[in-house]
Each structure stands twice: as structure tokens, then as C-alpha cells.
Design an enzyme around this catalytic site. Structure first.
Site, PDB file in Angstrom:
ATOM      1  N   CYS A  86       0.823  -1.211   0.000  1.00 40.07           N
ATOM      2  CA  CYS A  86       0.000   0.000   0.000  1.00 40.07           C
ATOM      3  C   CYS A  86       0.867   1.275   0.000  1.00 40.07           C
ATOM      4  O   CYS A  86       1.525   1.540  -0.988  1.00 40.07           O
ATOM      5  CB  CYS A  86      -1.004  -0.059   1.150  1.00 40.07           C
ATOM      6  SG  CYS A  86      -2.415   1.010   0.857  1.00 40.07           S
ATOM      7  N   HIS A 178      -3.414  -4.925   1.688  1.00 42.53           N
ATOM      8  CA  HIS A 178      -2.742  -5.148   2.980  1.00 42.53           C
ATOM      9  C   HIS A 178      -2.752  -6.620   3.376  1.00 42.53           C
ATOM     10  O   HIS A 178      -3.560  -7.019   4.229  1.00 42.53           O
ATOM     11  CB  HIS A 178      -3.465  -4.365   4.073  1.00 42.53           C
ATOM     12  CG  HIS A 178      -3.271  -2.895   4.003  1.00 42.53           C
ATOM     13  ND1 HIS A 178      -2.253  -2.239   4.662  1.00 42.53           N
ATOM     14  CD2 HIS A 178      -3.962  -1.945   3.341  1.00 42.53           C
ATOM     15  CE1 HIS A 178      -2.327  -0.957   4.428  1.00 42.53           C
ATOM     16  NE2 HIS A 178      -3.351  -0.737   3.617  1.00 42.53           N
ATOM     17  N   GLU A 180      -0.925  -8.087   5.372  1.00 44.21           N
ATOM     18  CA  GLU A 180      -0.583  -8.251   6.798  1.00 44.21           C
ATOM     19  C   GLU A 180      -1.816  -8.143   7.696  1.00 44.21           C
ATOM     20  O   GLU A 180      -1.743  -8.466   8.875  1.00 44.21           O
ATOM     21  CB  GLU A 180       0.479  -7.213   7.206  1.00 44.21           C
ATOM     22  CG  GLU A 180      -0.017  -5.797   7.415  1.00 44.21           C
ATOM     23  CD  GLU A 180      -0.310  -5.053   6.118  1.00 44.21           C
ATOM     24  OE1 GLU A 180      -0.235  -5.651   5.028  1.00 44.21           O
ATOM     25  OE2 GLU A 180      -0.639  -3.848   6.209  1.00 44.21           O
TER      26      GLU A 180
HETATM   27  N1  GLN Z   1      -3.640   6.431   0.759  1.00 43.02           N
HETATM   28  C1  GLN Z   1      -2.415   6.229   1.467  1.00 43.02           C
HETATM   29  C2  GLN Z   1      -1.282   6.993   0.810  1.00 43.02           C
HETATM   30  O1  GLN Z   1      -1.417   7.443  -0.259  1.00 43.02           O
HETATM   31  C3  GLN Z   1      -2.067   4.755   1.536  1.00 43.02           C
HETATM   32  C4  GLN Z   1      -3.080   4.031   2.375  1.00 43.02           C
HETATM   33  C5  GLN Z   1      -2.582   2.814   3.035  1.00 43.02           C
HETATM   34  O2  GLN Z   1      -1.382   2.548   3.126  1.00 43.02           O
HETATM   35  N2  GLN Z   1      -3.515   2.076   3.548  1.00 43.02           N
HETATM   36  O3  GLN Z   1      -0.240   7.111   1.393  1.00 43.02           O
END
Ligand code: GLN
EC number: 4.3.3.6
Length: 206
Positions: A86, A178, A180
Site C-alpha cells: 500500500c 494489505h 498483513e
Molecule cells: N492512501 C495512502 C497513501 O497514499 C495509503 C493508504 C494505506 O497505506 N492504507 O499514502
């Protein structure tokens, strides 16, 4: 031998990655010691690294301010595994189109931040991920997730809604979602113990 793992811990969901790494290592018969990386000087001792989700602009700034960014780049240049999830994927990408993120350019991908909507649009999707140990779909949790707008030379491991959401580029695996946050550690296993394009010390019995 005991493998040394690091979870980049300047910000984001760190504890969940520590648990997932321990679970994946146990599933692969490997001993692991996991450290949280909050300062420079620790990454060079790590055999593999996870870079968690969180807020990519903050993670990017802290990694550069604290001198950890070049250590992660050296880690990948040495062919050691990195798993970026992410916000971690955003920071690791080649291009984000957002000047507040100073990309580490570890994966040849262009990402689009928040492409799947806001926090309230979070969702779980059953994903077919190439290379997983069995054919069971992976329960992928998307939270303000980035999309991979251009996978470049990276191998696409999974798509959702027609967009790549899991990729591998040499020793680096990145996911928009995610892994994890679920008890399923198969993608951690894929990224660290089953990636033939990455260098991990062999187990003594091997
Ligand atoms: N939207 C977040 C970003 O751009 C990432 C979100 C997340 O890691 N769950 O940093």
C-alpha cells in the site's frame, strides 16, 4: 541460521507485518528475528525487508530525513527481498505523480494514490494471485489503496477491477492491498521465501 528481517517502522501498520513475517517463516521452516527499523544503520544487517502501509508522504519524508532511504535502495540493489504494501508500494514506485512523495524507484511501476476511493470505501476482495502455494483466492483488504496505473517491466501477479494490484520486479514484490491484515501469510511467503529472483541465505539443511 536465523534470518534477520526488518519492518520499516517510521510510520504505519508495523506490528501486523512482524506477525505475518513470523507466521510465513514458520510455514517455510525458517527461524527469523524481526526488527523494527526506525533509524539508519539497521537495514544493512537485514536479509529481507517489509515496507508497510500508512501515509506515503510521511513515510517518504521520514525515510529521507533519517537516512534510511539509501540503505533500502542498497538492499534492493544487492538483490535482497523487499515486500512493499500500500503506502509502502507508493514510496517504492518509480513514479507517483505526487511531488510530496520522493520515490525510491525500486519497482518500475507508476502508481495512482487513493485510486480505489476513500477510507469509507475500504473493501475486501478475493484475489487470484499468481504463484501462490494453492489455488485459494487471497482475501485482499484495500484501504485508500493505490492502483498501479502502469506496471512497466514488472510482472503483474494480480488484478482487481481490471487494474494491476500485485506486482513483482526482481527482488521486490508490491501490493496495493494489505496482506498483513489477514491471517493468510501466503504473499509474505511468496515475497520472502519463494521469490527465485531474490537472494536469501540458504537454510543449513538445504
Ligand atoms: N492512501 C495512502 C497513501 O497514499 C495509503 C493508504 C494505506 O497505506 N492504507 O499514502
Amino acid at each position: 541460521m536465523t534470518l534477520q528481517a526488518g519492518v520499516v517502522a517510521v510510520q504505519g501498520d508495523v506490528a501486523e507485518h512482524v506477525t505475518a513475517i513470523e507466521r510465513a517463516a514458520a510455514a517455510h521452516g525458517r527461524d527469523v528475528e524481526v526488527r523494527e527499523i526506525r533509524e539508519s544503520g539497521l537495514v544493512p544487517d537485514c536479509d529481507f525487508l517489509a515496507m508497510p502501509g500508512g501515509e506515503s508522504t510521511t513515510i517518504s519524508r521520514l525515510l529521507h530525513d533519517d537516512g534510511i532511504a539509501p540503505e533500502i535502495q542498497n538492499h534492493v540493489a544487492a538483490g535482497k527481498p523487499l515486500f512493499a504494501t500500500c503506502a509502502g508500494l507508493i514510496v517504492a514506485a518509480a513514479d507517483t505523480g505526487d511531488e510530496r512523495v520522493d520515490e525510491l524507484e525500486l519497482l518500475d511501476v507508476t502508481v495512482e494514490r487513493n485510486a480505489f476511493g476513500r477510507q469509507k470505501d475500504s473493501f475486501e476482495a478475493p484475489l487470484d494471485v499468481a504463484g501462490l502455494a494453492d489455488d485459494e483466492p487471497f482475501p485482499a483488504v484495500f484501504i485508500r489503496a493505490p492502483a498501479i496505473a502502469d506496471a512497466g517491466s514488472a510482472e503483474v501477479l494480480a488484478t482487481w477491477d481490471g487494474r494491476p494490484v500485485a506486482v513483482r520486479d526482481g527482488p521486490v514484490v508490491g501490493t496495493s492491498f494489505h496482506p498483513e491484515l489477514t491471517p493468510d501469510s501466503r504473499i509474505h511467503g511468496l515475497a520472502f521465501f519463494e521469490n527465485e529472483e531474490a537472494a536469501l541465505p540458504a537454510s543449513e539443511s538445504a
